[in-house]
Design an enzyme around this catalytic site. Structure first.
Site, PDB file in Angstrom:
ATOM      1  N   TRP A 181      -0.983   4.991  -3.218  1.00 36.08           N
ATOM      2  CA  TRP A 181      -1.468   6.025  -2.290  1.00 36.08           C
ATOM      3  C   TRP A 181      -1.041   7.378  -2.846  1.00 36.08           C
ATOM      4  CZ3 TRP A 181       1.698   9.480   0.584  1.00 36.08           C
ATOM      5  CH2 TRP A 181       0.948  10.422   1.321  1.00 36.08           C
ATOM      6  N   GLU A 222      -4.869   2.718  -1.176  1.00 28.74           N
ATOM      7  CA  GLU A 222      -4.861   3.148   0.233  1.00 28.74           C
ATOM      8  C   GLU A 222      -5.561   4.492   0.391  1.00 28.74           C
ATOM      9  OE1 GLU A 222      -0.870   3.682   1.720  1.00 28.74           O
ATOM     10  OE2 GLU A 222      -1.522   4.051   3.777  1.00 28.74           O
ATOM     11  N   LYS A 224      -7.099   7.805   2.835  1.00 27.08           N
ATOM     12  CA  LYS A 224      -6.592   8.637   3.936  1.00 27.08           C
ATOM     13  C   LYS A 224      -7.570   9.765   4.211  1.00 27.08           C
ATOM     14  CE  LYS A 224      -2.413  10.872   5.494  1.00 27.08           C
ATOM     15  NZ  LYS A 224      -0.964  10.926   5.394  1.00 27.08           N
ATOM     16  N   ASP A 255      -4.850   1.771   6.246  1.00 25.23           N
ATOM     17  CA  ASP A 255      -3.730   2.130   7.123  1.00 25.23           C
ATOM     18  C   ASP A 255      -4.392   2.619   8.405  1.00 25.23           C
ATOM     19  OD1 ASP A 255      -2.005   4.098   8.456  1.00 25.23           O
ATOM     20  OD2 ASP A 255      -0.643   3.894   6.766  1.00 25.23           O
ATOM     21  N   HIS A 258      -5.126   6.322   9.248  1.00 26.27           N
ATOM     22  CA  HIS A 258      -5.808   7.147   8.251  1.00 26.27           C
ATOM     23  C   HIS A 258      -7.300   7.341   8.479  1.00 26.27           C
ATOM     24  CE1 HIS A 258      -2.464   6.631   4.991  1.00 26.27           C
ATOM     25  NE2 HIS A 258      -2.014   7.067   6.154  1.00 26.27           N
ATOM     26  N   HIS A 282      -1.855  -1.487   6.270  1.00 20.12           N
ATOM     27  CA  HIS A 282      -0.627  -0.867   6.733  1.00 20.12           C
ATOM     28  C   HIS A 282      -0.772  -0.778   8.236  1.00 20.12           C
ATOM     29  CE1 HIS A 282       1.192   1.471   3.087  1.00 20.12           C
ATOM     30  NE2 HIS A 282       1.323   0.166   2.982  1.00 20.12           N
ATOM     31  N   ASP A 290      -2.020  11.085  12.355  1.00 21.60           N
ATOM     32  CA  ASP A 290      -1.350  10.035  11.586  1.00 21.60           C
ATOM     33  C   ASP A 290       0.162  10.157  11.772  1.00 21.60           C
ATOM     34  OD1 ASP A 290      -0.947   8.008   9.674  1.00 21.60           O
ATOM     35  OD2 ASP A 290      -0.738   9.486   8.077  1.00 21.60           O
ATOM     36  N   ASP A 292       2.488   8.029  12.564  1.00 21.81           N
ATOM     37  CA  ASP A 292       3.356   6.921  12.161  1.00 21.81           C
ATOM     38  C   ASP A 292       4.395   6.555  13.209  1.00 21.81           C
ATOM     39  OD1 ASP A 292       2.532   5.958   9.435  1.00 21.81           O
ATOM     40  OD2 ASP A 292       2.668   8.103   9.032  1.00 21.81           O
ATOM     41  N   ASP A 322       4.085   0.178   8.366  1.00 22.09           N
ATOM     42  CA  ASP A 322       4.266   1.532   7.821  1.00 22.09           C
ATOM     43  C   ASP A 322       4.415   2.527   8.979  1.00 22.09           C
ATOM     44  OD1 ASP A 322       4.352   3.833   6.333  1.00 22.09           O
ATOM     45  OD2 ASP A 322       2.226   3.836   5.789  1.00 22.09           O
TER      46      ASP A 322
HETATM   47  C1  RNT Z   1       0.957   8.003   4.006  1.00 17.00           C
HETATM   48  C2  RNT Z   1       0.675   6.572   3.740  1.00 17.00           C
HETATM   49  C3  RNT Z   1       1.673   5.858   2.883  1.00 17.00           C
HETATM   50  C4  RNT Z   1       3.092   6.215   3.223  1.00 17.00           C
HETATM   51  C5  RNT Z   1       4.128   5.349   2.546  1.00 17.00           C
HETATM   52  C6  RNT Z   1       5.486   5.945   2.622  1.00 17.00           C
HETATM   53  O1  RNT Z   1       0.147   8.545   4.936  1.00 17.00           O
HETATM   54  O2  RNT Z   1       0.501   5.883   4.934  1.00 17.00           O
HETATM   55  O3  RNT Z   1       1.456   4.511   2.932  1.00 17.00           O
HETATM   56  O4  RNT Z   1       3.331   6.160   4.584  1.00 17.00           O
HETATM   57  O5  RNT Z   1       3.727   5.073   1.274  1.00 17.00           O
HETATM   58 ZN    ZN Z   2       0.320   3.758   4.806  1.00 18.80          ZN
END
Ligand code: RNT
Ligand code: ZN
Length: 411
Positions: A181, A222, A224, A255, A258, A282, A290, A292, A322
């Site tokens: 990523w 990945e 985004k 993810d 994203h 993820h 995003d 998290d 994640d």
């Molecule tokens: C970032 C991505 C990625 C990170 C990690 C730390 O938006 O989700 O996967 O969160 O690699």
């Molecule tokens: Zn991620």
């Protein structure tokens, strides 16, 4: 009568075999991200977190050394049922004093302690090159930078990481998922959207020119849609990453933080399963952006799990967590998130196959009613039985609070 036995009967009447569900669940590996323990800081660079991702909060007790992080991981995994893998980032390299290794020339030896840690616990390892929080990130760009030296540095990093991923797979005997990523993007409307993507493509081609055993290392990409300070354009967009994965025969990674806020990953899994041998995820929780947040047992997590289970794809989807929350106890956050993924999988495994047939017969009233009934079926009793069989204390809060008092608050 014992509550699980009652639950078993209730589910049997609905056409669900709870024993089968419990046996399936315990074999599904969840790849636990190491970066929840230290707010994505890592050990190899003095730079603060960058790349459009952010950890907020300053709860006491963050792990600051490899020993502390390993101790915290141990505490967390002792309270998480099921099969686990450990997901490392390259920034967690353990580099001895006097060793000048940089990200472009890290080697397996810098991860030997992690390998030993994982092996002793019977866990496989997954890996991620770290394209952020580093002085060689120039103007928010890495593999797509117009600067040849910057690109070269990060290409070398990606290549070095493939060797480490292969080392993990060889040494543990368990395949390693290596996820790429990059944060690259622009805050405002770019004048040229194509050239950065063309450079990213070329850089990935160069990284992937390193020979590796595809039965042992699965490389994932990945995508985004935006990051903080990278709102208008990301180089690794969904279309780029899907197309690139298809072109090179690597694995796409989604993810669920994203995408645009009303887009859901649960609706995307089936399409990717039709065209890919493997699909990677993820699992996170996006609150308005995003962000998290820690994964909880919410509707979208259940729906994602349902798509994996109902499509018979437990062995084709790489499930990784994640999220990073620094505003609450980090170990509790870890456990809550991973347990929630497991709960969602169990919830999905406790749904009858017959729902599919009802859909085919257009009996959609029954699909709705049965789906709603399942929400109040005695799921909790089956979950409790799972914890019991896995020898896991259901009350993780008490244990985590004791650890906070004895260990975390003394740091
Ligand atoms: C970032 C991505 C990625 C990170 C990690 C730390 O938006 O989700 O996967 O969160 O690699
Ligand atoms: Zn991620």
């Amino acid at each position: 009568m014992y509550r699980y036995e009652q639950a078993k009967e209730i589910y049997a009447k609905l056409g669900v075999d709870t024993e089968k569900a419990l046996n399936a669940l315990k074999n599904v590996p969840i790849s636990i991200h190491c970066w929840q323990g230290d707010d994505v800081v890592g050990f190899d660079s003095r730079e603060s977190l960058s790349g459009g991702i952010q950890t907020t909060g300053n709860y006491p007790g963050k792990a600051c050394t490899p020993e502390q992080l390993m101790a915290d991981i141990d505490k967390a995994i002792s309270l998480i049922p099921g099969k686990k893998k450990l997901n490392l980032h390259a920034s967690y390299a353990i580099i001895e004093e006097g060793d000048n290794a940089g990200r472009n020339n890290i080697e397996p030896k810098h991860f030997k302690k992690w390998l030993d840690f994982a092996k002793e616990r019977g866990m496989g390892l997954d890996f991620n090159p770290t394209f952020f929080a580093h002085p060689m990130v120039k103007d928010n760009l890495t593999l797509s930078s117009p600067d040849d030296d910057v690109r070269k540095y990060w290409i070398e990093h990606g290549q070095a990481c493939i060797k480490i991923a292969e080392y993990f797979a060889n040494e543990t005997g368990i395949p390693c998922v290596m996820n790429i990523w990059i944060p690259d993007g622009y805050k405002d409307i770019p004048a040229d959207r194509l050239a950065p993507r063309a450079r990213f493509k070329d850089s990935l081609d160069k990284i992937l020119s390193v020979p590796y055993d595809k039965s042992k290392v699965y490389i994932t990409l990945e995508s985004k849609v935006f990051g903080i300070g990278l709102e208008s354009y990301t180089v690794g967009s969904a279309e780029f990453c899907l197309s690139y994965s298809d072109y090179k025969g690597i694995t796409p990674l989604m993810d669920n933080g994203h995408y645009h806020p009303t887009e859901v990953v649960s609706d995307k899994i089936s399409s990717l399963l039709l065209f890919n041998e493997k699909v990677a995820l993820h699992v996170t929780r996006a609150v308005r952006w995003d962000s998290d947040h820690v994964v909880i047992f919410d509707d979208e997590t259940k729906e994602i799990a349902k798509e994996i289970v109902r499509n018979n794809a437990l062995d084709r989807v790489f499930i990784a967590t994640d999220y990073f929350d620094a505003s609450i106890n980090r170990i509790s956050a870890w456990i809550t998130g991973v347990r929630s993924v497991e709960k969602a999988l169990l919830f999905a495994l406790l749904q009858p196959e017959s729902l599919k047939e009802l859909q085919n017969e257009n009996r959609l009233t029954e699909v709705m009613v049965l789906s709603e009934e399942l929400k109040t079926a005695p799921f909790g009793d089956v979950w409790t039985e799972y914890l019991k069989r896995e020898n896991i204390n259901p009350d993780y809060l008490t244990e985590v609070m004791a650890y906070e008092k004895e260990v975390l608050l003394k740091r």
